[in-house]
Write a protein that holds these residues in place. Structure first.
Motif, PDB file in Angstrom:
ATOM      1  N   ASP A 104      43.593  24.923  36.151  1.00 48.43           N
ATOM      2  CA  ASP A 104      42.038  24.649  36.309  1.00 48.43           C
ATOM      3  C   ASP A 104      41.208  25.304  37.114  1.00 48.43           C
ATOM      4  O   ASP A 104      40.774  24.592  37.932  1.00 48.43           O
ATOM      5  N   LEU A 105      41.345  26.661  37.050  1.00 49.29           N
ATOM      6  CA  LEU A 105      40.527  27.502  37.917  1.00 49.29           C
ATOM      7  C   LEU A 105      39.099  27.510  37.677  1.00 49.29           C
ATOM      8  O   LEU A 105      38.555  27.500  36.690  1.00 49.29           O
ATOM      9  N   LYS A 106      38.203  27.402  38.681  1.00 49.74           N
ATOM     10  CA  LYS A 106      36.858  27.658  38.905  1.00 49.74           C
ATOM     11  C   LYS A 106      36.533  29.136  39.118  1.00 49.74           C
ATOM     12  O   LYS A 106      36.121  29.497  40.276  1.00 49.74           O
ATOM     13  N   VAL A 107      36.794  29.856  38.046  1.00 54.32           N
ATOM     14  CA  VAL A 107      36.469  31.319  38.135  1.00 54.32           C
ATOM     15  C   VAL A 107      34.886  31.727  38.676  1.00 54.32           C
ATOM     16  O   VAL A 107      34.770  32.866  39.466  1.00 54.32           O
ATOM     17  N   SER A 108      34.227  31.025  38.140  1.00 50.49           N
ATOM     18  CA  SER A 108      32.785  31.241  38.464  1.00 50.49           C
ATOM     19  C   SER A 108      32.601  31.237  40.199  1.00 50.49           C
ATOM     20  O   SER A 108      31.890  31.959  40.803  1.00 50.49           O
ATOM     21  N   ASN A 109      33.185  30.099  40.719  1.00 44.48           N
ATOM     22  CA  ASN A 109      33.125  30.102  42.331  1.00 44.48           C
ATOM     23  C   ASN A 109      33.982  30.993  42.896  1.00 44.48           C
ATOM     24  O   ASN A 109      33.527  31.776  43.987  1.00 44.48           O
ATOM     25  N   MET A 110      35.041  31.442  42.374  1.00 50.07           N
ATOM     26  CA  MET A 110      35.933  32.369  42.775  1.00 50.07           C
ATOM     27  C   MET A 110      35.263  33.951  42.907  1.00 50.07           C
ATOM     28  O   MET A 110      35.542  34.723  43.963  1.00 50.07           O
ATOM     29  N   LEU A 111      34.350  34.048  42.123  1.00 47.99           N
ATOM     30  CA  LEU A 111      33.724  35.271  41.640  1.00 47.99           C
ATOM     31  C   LEU A 111      32.563  35.491  42.871  1.00 47.99           C
ATOM     32  O   LEU A 111      32.082  36.728  43.188  1.00 47.99           O
ATOM     33  N   LYS A 112      32.308  34.613  43.834  1.00 46.45           N
ATOM     34  CA  LYS A 112      31.274  34.538  44.694  1.00 46.45           C
ATOM     35  C   LYS A 112      31.970  35.395  46.111  1.00 46.45           C
ATOM     36  O   LYS A 112      31.309  35.625  47.068  1.00 46.45           O
ATOM     37  N   ASN A 113      33.299  35.467  46.018  1.00 42.73           N
ATOM     38  CA  ASN A 113      33.918  36.232  46.962  1.00 42.73           C
ATOM     39  C   ASN A 113      34.219  37.569  46.742  1.00 42.73           C
ATOM     40  O   ASN A 113      34.452  38.155  45.936  1.00 42.73           O
ATOM     41  N   ARG A 114      33.182  38.348  47.543  1.00 44.90           N
ATOM     42  CA  ARG A 114      32.797  39.660  47.328  1.00 44.90           C
ATOM     43  C   ARG A 114      34.024  40.484  47.416  1.00 44.90           C
ATOM     44  O   ARG A 114      33.952  41.738  46.738  1.00 44.90           O
ATOM     45  N   THR A 115      34.712  40.267  48.268  1.00 38.09           N
ATOM     46  CA  THR A 115      36.039  40.822  48.409  1.00 38.09           C
ATOM     47  C   THR A 115      36.881  41.149  47.246  1.00 38.09           C
ATOM     48  O   THR A 115      37.533  42.109  46.767  1.00 38.09           O
ATOM     49  N   LEU A 116      36.922  39.877  46.367  1.00 36.36           N
ATOM     50  CA  LEU A 116      37.866  39.792  45.237  1.00 36.36           C
ATOM     51  C   LEU A 116      37.069  39.786  44.223  1.00 36.36           C
ATOM     52  O   LEU A 116      37.952  39.985  43.024  1.00 36.36           O
ATOM     53  N   ALA A 117      35.866  39.845  43.962  1.00 36.55           N
ATOM     54  CA  ALA A 117      35.228  39.568  42.814  1.00 36.55           C
ATOM     55  C   ALA A 117      35.434  40.786  41.879  1.00 36.55           C
ATOM     56  O   ALA A 117      35.706  40.415  40.637  1.00 36.55           O
ATOM     57  N   LYS A 118      35.710  41.975  42.090  1.00 40.04           N
ATOM     58  CA  LYS A 118      35.993  43.010  41.216  1.00 40.04           C
ATOM     59  C   LYS A 118      37.170  42.868  40.492  1.00 40.04           C
ATOM     60  O   LYS A 118      37.338  43.086  39.579  1.00 40.04           O
ATOM     61  N   ALA A 119      38.207  42.566  41.550  1.00 44.17           N
ATOM     62  CA  ALA A 119      39.563  42.316  40.718  1.00 44.17           C
ATOM     63  C   ALA A 119      39.563  41.142  39.960  1.00 44.17           C
ATOM     64  O   ALA A 119      40.341  41.091  38.893  1.00 44.17           O
ATOM     65  N   ILE A 120      38.843  40.001  40.073  1.00 45.40           N
ATOM     66  CA  ILE A 120      38.922  38.928  39.483  1.00 45.40           C
ATOM     67  C   ILE A 120      38.367  38.971  38.210  1.00 45.40           C
ATOM     68  O   ILE A 120      38.854  38.555  37.001  1.00 45.40           O
ATOM     69  N   SER A 121      37.044  39.725  37.853  1.00 48.67           N
ATOM     70  CA  SER A 121      36.457  39.913  36.827  1.00 48.67           C
ATOM     71  C   SER A 121      37.138  40.778  36.046  1.00 48.67           C
ATOM     72  O   SER A 121      37.073  40.924  34.753  1.00 48.67           O
TER      73      SER A 121
END
Length: 376
Positions: free
Chosen positions: A282-299
């Motif tokens: 149950d990942l909170k993807v919107s919160n994970m996207l706040k990580n600028r280092t990984l945001a591009k890869a996660i999106s």
């Protein structure tokens, strides 16, 4: 089982039909914005908004005042009011933000028309490679697959690439998939897209990375042309070279999105077909996207879309998707249950400091997810 299913097709309208589509999109946007403004005014003065029926009655009067609203599909205007009403309902249930005014510069322009009429012929019908739509008549389209079921509505879209599409929402019967008796846990990642607890791995195809160089080059050309148009004091909307380059950039983005969606559709169907119960985090993807280092890869990997597809396909085919708490799934030893940060030696290696159990870190995590899902 009766479900609502969407079919998407490419449209090839002629010039006259493109004009009617543009008018319908603009009129639908005008109606939405007009009644959103009225709704806000009423709420500020009385503390109560407008009901759908009240808006619908006012729309009838508005058509007498603004004759050009009669030139477009009446169902599309009513759909705008329904969308506004639904938006406020979800807002008061704290499911989304308050409705905002629509802009003609939005990337995707669309309108929705209701189809079915009681005891009458439907407004939409298909004949070969032609699709009949209200006010448009027969429009050429790519009839790539058979539409099975009762058509509920049609949404016409114009993408930033300049292409037209129609999405038909259909009420249809879906046969349940054969039960396999198999259960599985899935750990999603960036290097490998999905790792199953049975050891199966779905690679990350990295569609964006493959086209990134081409996209960067196209965006640089666009920026250069925009600067040149600004220097000449020309509106960007009237600069033909700017608009041509915008279309090229949009088509690259569209190519990436289409490839990603096709890949997700294929692997989610395969997973649902082969397993009866699927455990996911149950990942909170919107919160994970706040990580600028990984945001591009996660999106790029679209974990949220992957989960959405799994869940609605599970509903269709009488399978089950269970979301579990992701806390410590990557640090817990599946063999002995010991949890420690030191267990995760590297991104790929897992060695338990307690029992010495060693295996791929992602497979260990997927097995923990599977165990949590089965205990749910």
């Amino acid at each position: 089982m009766s479900v609502n299913k969407a079919y998407k097709f490419r449209l090839y309208p002629n010039k006259e039909q493109e004009i009617v589509m543009a008018k319908t999109i603009g009129s639908s946007r005008f109606v939405f914005n007009r009644f959103l403004s009225l709704w806000n005014e009423r709420f500020q003065t009385t503390g109560k908004g407008l009901s759908y029926s009240a808006c619908s009655n006012q729309l009838t009067s508005l058509k007498k005042e603004l004759i050009w609203l009669k030139e477009v599909d009446a169902h599309a205007l009513q759909s705008s009011l329904k969308n506004l009403s639904d938006s406020f309902d979800r807002f008061f249930k704290k499911q989304n933000d308050a409705p905002r005014f629509k802009n003609k510069r939005n990337k995707v322009q669309s309108y929705t028309t209701n189809i079915e009429k009681k005891n009458q012929q439907p407004d939409v019908s298909i004949s070969g490679n032609r699709l009949k739509l209200p006010k448009l008549g027969w429009v050429r389209f790519v009839n790539s697959r058979k539409v099975e079921g009762r058509i509920l509505n049609a949404t016409v879209r114009k993408n930033p690439s300049g292409k037209y599409f129609v999405s038909l929402l259909v009420e249809t019967e879906v046969k349940e998939k054969e039960k396999t008796g198999s259960t599985v846990g899935i750990d999603v990642g960036l290097k490998d897209f999905a790792i199953l607890s049975n050891g199966q791995v779905y690679k990350n195809p990295t569609f964006f990375r493959k086209l990134e160089e081409k996209l960067v080059k196209a965006q640089r050309i666009l920026s250069r042309r925009q600067r040149f148009a600004i220097q000449q004091k020309r509106p960007l909307s009237e600069a033909k070279n700017v608009q041509k380059q915008r279309t090229k950039v949009a088509r690259i983005h569209e190519q990436i999105a289409n490839a990603r969606t096709d890949y997700l559709q294929k692997i989610t169907t395969e997973i649902i077909k082969n397993h009866d119960v699927i455990g996911i985090e149950d990942l909170k993807v919107s919160n994970m996207l706040k990580n600028r280092t990984l945001a591009k890869a996660i999106s790029e990997v679209s974990w949220s879309e992957f989960r959405t597809m799994l869940e609605y396909k599970a509903t269709w085919y009488d399978k089950q998707v269970i979301a579990v708490d992701p806390h410590c799934t990557s640090q817990k030893c599946h063999s002995c249950g010991h949890t420690a940060k030191e267990n995760r030696q590297t991104q790929a290696a897992f060695i338990c400091v307690s029992c010495g159990h060693s295996e791929n870190a992602d497979i260990n995590a997927s097995r923990n997810i599977h165990e949590l899902a089965m205990a749910h």
